[in-house]
Design an enzyme around this catalytic site. Structure first.
Site: not given
Length: 233
Positions: A107, A109, A134
């Site tokens: 994860h 930002h 892609y």
């Protein structure tokens, strides 16, 4: 004696796998920081090792991780080693439970993906249009998860439901985008998860740089990608 020896060997193999996963998480964190995908203490990384999970500590700077300080969590979700686990531990564990192929979760930002949520996504079902082959092949569908505070356990419910729903419709997902917080991506290994993240962030950048005007790939092109590369679109 044989049972004891087998148990000892299994424990040694698990310890070795955990050590390798620790090094891999540190390597990925360093790479993400060096390339500007993460900043300050934003973001988290985890790996599934057997029935256990390794995850970056809460408020850790991903560019400066130390292997021994990563949080080791057992199958019940109880921490058994390292610094206090990231507040997104529940989300990571639910992703692993929902997608049996997942072994690595990231994860971030990432700037352009957070900017995308501020500027407005293409749709809540697909945050970006299928602009490039892609993107279709490596990323696929990415739903938007409505804003909740960081670490809110309700996000885990929403992401788990999305994984189940998309799998049932035969368009399995590899990522979600958390509104104002950035992407969560996963895969069977670190390299696959990173490929999803990189292609996703790059496509967001292209979409924003072109003022969100390009047309998606036409339906025949998408059909060809599904046929030739088994793209989950």
């Amino acid at each position: 004696m044989t049972h004891h020896r087998d148990t000892t060997q299994a424990e040694a193999a698990q310890d070795e796998a955990v050590a390798e996963a620790r090094d891999e998480i540190v390597r990925v964190g360093t790479s993400l920081f060096a390339r500007g995908y993460v900043h300050a203490s934003a973001g988290n990384i985890s790996a599934k090792v057997g029935d256990s999970h390794l995850i970056t500590p809460t408020d850790a700077a991903l560019g400066f991780l130390e292997p021994g300080r990563l949080a080791l969590v057992d199958a019940r979700g109880e921490q058994i080693a390292g610094d206090r686990a990231s507040k997104t531990l529940t989300l990571h564990r639910r992703i692993y439970a929902a997608d049996p192929a997942a072994r690595f979760v990231v994860h971030t930002h990432s700037t352009h993906l957070v900017a995308l949520t501020l500027a407005g996504v293409w749709s809540t079902y697909d945050v970006l249009p299928p602009l490039t082959p892609y993107y279709v092949m490596k990323v696929g569908h990415v739903p938007l998860i409505p804003y909740h505070r960081p670490g809110d356990p309700r996000v885990a419910d929403l992401v788990s439901a999305e994984i189940a729903d998309r799998a049932a419709s035969r368009t399995p997902i590899r990522a979600v985008l958390l509104d104002r917080l950035g992407p969560v991506v996963w895969g069977p290994d670190a390299a696959t998860a990173l490929a999803v993240l990189e292609e996703l962030e790059e496509t967001a950048r292209l979409w924003l740089l072109t003022d969100r005007r390009p047309e998606p790939l036409p339906r025949p092109a998408l059909d060809e990608l599904r046929s030739a590369f088994n793209a989950a679109w």
